[in-house]
Scaffold this active site. Structure first.
Site, short mmCIF file in Angstrom:
data_model
loop_
_atom_site.label_atom_id
_atom_site.label_comp_id
_atom_site.label_asym_id
_atom_site.label_seq_id
_atom_site.Cartn_x
_atom_site.Cartn_y
_atom_site.Cartn_z
CB CYS A 86 -1.33 5.14 6.93
SG CYS A 86 -2.48 4.96 8.32
CG HIS A 181 -4.71 6.22 3.58
ND1 HIS A 181 -4.02 5.04 3.41
CD2 HIS A 181 -5.10 6.23 4.88
CE1 HIS A 181 -3.99 4.37 4.54
NE2 HIS A 181 -4.64 5.07 5.45
CD GLU A 183 -3.23 4.92 -0.04
OE1 GLU A 183 -2.71 6.04 0.11
OE2 GLU A 183 -3.25 4.05 0.86
#
Ligand code: XMP
Length: 539
Positions: A86, A181, A183
């Site tokens: 990002c 993202h 994660e």
């Protein structure tokens, strides 16, 4: 043992810790440091050759132009792979000669990203394939700005219709970046992608395993402590329990635990702690029964912050008095020189890095920070590198019972903040019994879909005592008794939380049992407030 490591530079995203947890789940050691560390710091960090890669996190600012944060340029001189996520992608693009512009269309939430070019990062990782044969990823996006021009040496690795450069790669230098993202769990292949980066591209060894880590941690504690003595404040919570078990494994009787019972613990909690640590582990534990002191000082006080301050202050006083005795030593003992604390990695990250933290005090949390200096003791924090999940794994590996290690969190002020208004022994006794029933039934009810108990499906559950009376009827008689509220929430970070949709059958069972078994309570309610705007505890 030298672990290979991954450096995560934090640009202030809410989810940076998740990157670290995912890397650790791949059994690779990693650390989070603020993005504004110096070039010299980065070079020194990499000097021993254990650094295998760098990840640049997202930012709290959704707009690139709002932030002046850049990665230390030295990151791009180390010769190790770099992954930008990002904002991390945007700063990588800009620092290496590309261009970032304000996006006309913002993308927040679910997106489908098309993979390009069979890069080492995304090769064979896809959620589905289009009829034309393009690999597609289901991801979580959250950005306004975007990379509009690739830096020299880079190629497009992923795209969406509104974000033509949603991923970029320079395979020669092993630099990769994604606008989405990986994660967060919403990105379905996120763990696969991060595994690919740390294990295959960075070639970090997956040697971060809690069972193996015990020996290493024991060794470190022995080296640090030598033949000196250690005091530890045992609360019965997960962190202090695991710290105690680990330190005890390392130095045995050189450790003394102090367990302050403030009279606001859960049912049988004090006995359970003693049984575990003194009975099973044969650790030295001093149990200080201070319940009269605490309840005495709390008499007549109903304001929540004042209650918290009293409990926190007394706790420190009692602990200090015990510690001073131990520090002074006695017949067989030299006196303690170390104070051990169950500080875990998220506490370390929060106090060190994150610049974006809001400084509003909603509740003054109960902790024993500042004590080591006041007592003139050195600090021993053997869990400083570990996330909560790892602390739990370590606890199990050390032989602590699962139900102790996987227990819901319990606030330092204990039942003091679960009895609204003035705290009285009578209220605490009723609450303890009602709460034990609730917790027992949460454990008994198994959700068919997941096979898990509702205790495991909730992050925190407890009973709150309301010092009001309501009218009821029991048999032929009228009752006029107290009310309790059940609270159960689901959350991953305790910063926000949803109230749990417990099955009605479970609520019915709990309410029936509490009203029948706990004389003095005739009404049970369920709290259906989420956080925010409510908090998890009622006070
Ligand atoms: P709130 O009520 O602020 O709670 O939504 C968030 C989490 O923090 C716990 N909590 C505490 N933990 N000392 C602690 O160690 C405290 O003083 C304290 N107050 C709240 C709460 O149980 C929940 O998990």
């Amino acid at each position: 043992m030298q672990h290979s490591k991954i450096l995560i530079l934090d640009f202030g995203s809410q989810v940076t810790q998740l990157i670290a947890r995912r890397v650790r789940e791949a059994h690779v050691f990693c650390e989070v440091h603020p993005c504004d560390v110096s070039d010299d710091w980065v070079r020194a960090y990499a000097q021993d050759g254990t650094l295998k890669g760098v990840i640049l996190s997202g930012s709290h600012a959704s707009v690139y132009e709002d932030s002046t944060d850049r990665a230390p340029q030295a990151v791009f001189e180390l010769g190790v792979p770099v992954l930008g996520i990002c904002y991390g992608m945007q700063t990588m693009a800009q620092q290496l000669g590309g261009k970032v512009e304000s996006g006309h269309t913002r993308e927040f939430g679910y997106a489908e990203v098309r993979a390009h070019g069979h890069t080492a990062l995304l090769q064979d990782i896809a959620d589905f394939t289009t009829p034309e044969g393009h690999g597609m990823l289901k991801v979580w996006m959250s950005h306004g700005d975007k990379v509009t021009e690739l830096p020299p040496g880079f190629e497009v690795m992923a795209s969406t219709p509104s974000c033509p450069i949603a991923g970029m790669a320079d395979e020669a230098r092993k630099y990769y970046a994604v606008q989405f993202h990986p994660e967060v769990t919403h990105t379905v292949q996120g763990q696969a992608l991060l595994n690919r980066f740390v294990l295959d591209i960075c070639q970090a060894s997956p040697d971060w395993i809690m069972g193996d880590y015990i020996e290493e941690a024991v060794q470190k504690i022995r080296e640090q402590v030598g033949d000196e003595e250690v005091i530890l404040g045992l609360s019965g919570g997960v962190d202090s329990s695991v710290a105690a078990a680990l330190i005890h494994r390392a130095i045995g009787d050189q450790l003394t635990c102090v367990f302050v019972d403030h009279g606001l613990l859960r049912l049988n909690e004090g006995d359970m702690v003693m049984e575990m640590f003194e009975g099973k582990l044969h650790a030295k534990v001093i149990r200080v029964d201070a319940s009269e002191l605490f309840l005495g000082k709390l008499a007549g006080v109903s304001e929540p912050e004042q209650k918290r301050k009293i409990i926190g202050g007394l706790f420190v006083d009692v602990f200090k008095a015990e510690a001073a005795k131990l520090k002074a030593g006695d017949g067989g003992h030299k006196g303690a020189t170390f104070l051990a604390q169950g500080t875990i990695y998220p506490d370390v990250i929060e106090s060190g890095g994150a610049k974006s933290k809001k400084a509003v005090t909603i509740k003054s949390h109960h902790n024993v920070g500042g004590l080591p200096e006041q007592l003139g003791l050195k600090l021993l924090e053997p869990l400083r590198e570990l996330f909560k999940d790892e602390v739990r794994e370590l606890g199990v590996a050390l032989g602590l019972p699962r139900n102790m290690v996987y227990r819901h969190p319990f606030p330092g002020p204990g039942l003091g903040v679960r009895i609204l208004g003035e705290v009285k022994k009578e209220y605490a006794d009723l609450l303890r019994r009602a709460d034990a029933i609730f917790i027992e039934e949460l454990g008994n009810f198994v959700d068919e879909a997941t096979g898990k108990s509702w205790y495991d499906l909730t992050s925190q559950a407890f009973t709150v005592f309301l010092p009001v009376k309501s009218v009821g009827v029991m048999g032929d008689g009228r009752t006029y008794d107290y009310v309790v509220a059940l609270r159960a929430v689901q959350t991953s970070d305790f910063m926000t939380a949803d109230w749990a949709e417990l099955p009605y059958a479970l609520l019915k069972k709990v309410s029936g049992r509490i009203i029948n078994e706990v004389r003095g309570i005739n009404r049970v309610t369920y709290d259906v407030s989420s956080k925010p705007p409510a908090t998890i505890e009622w006070e």
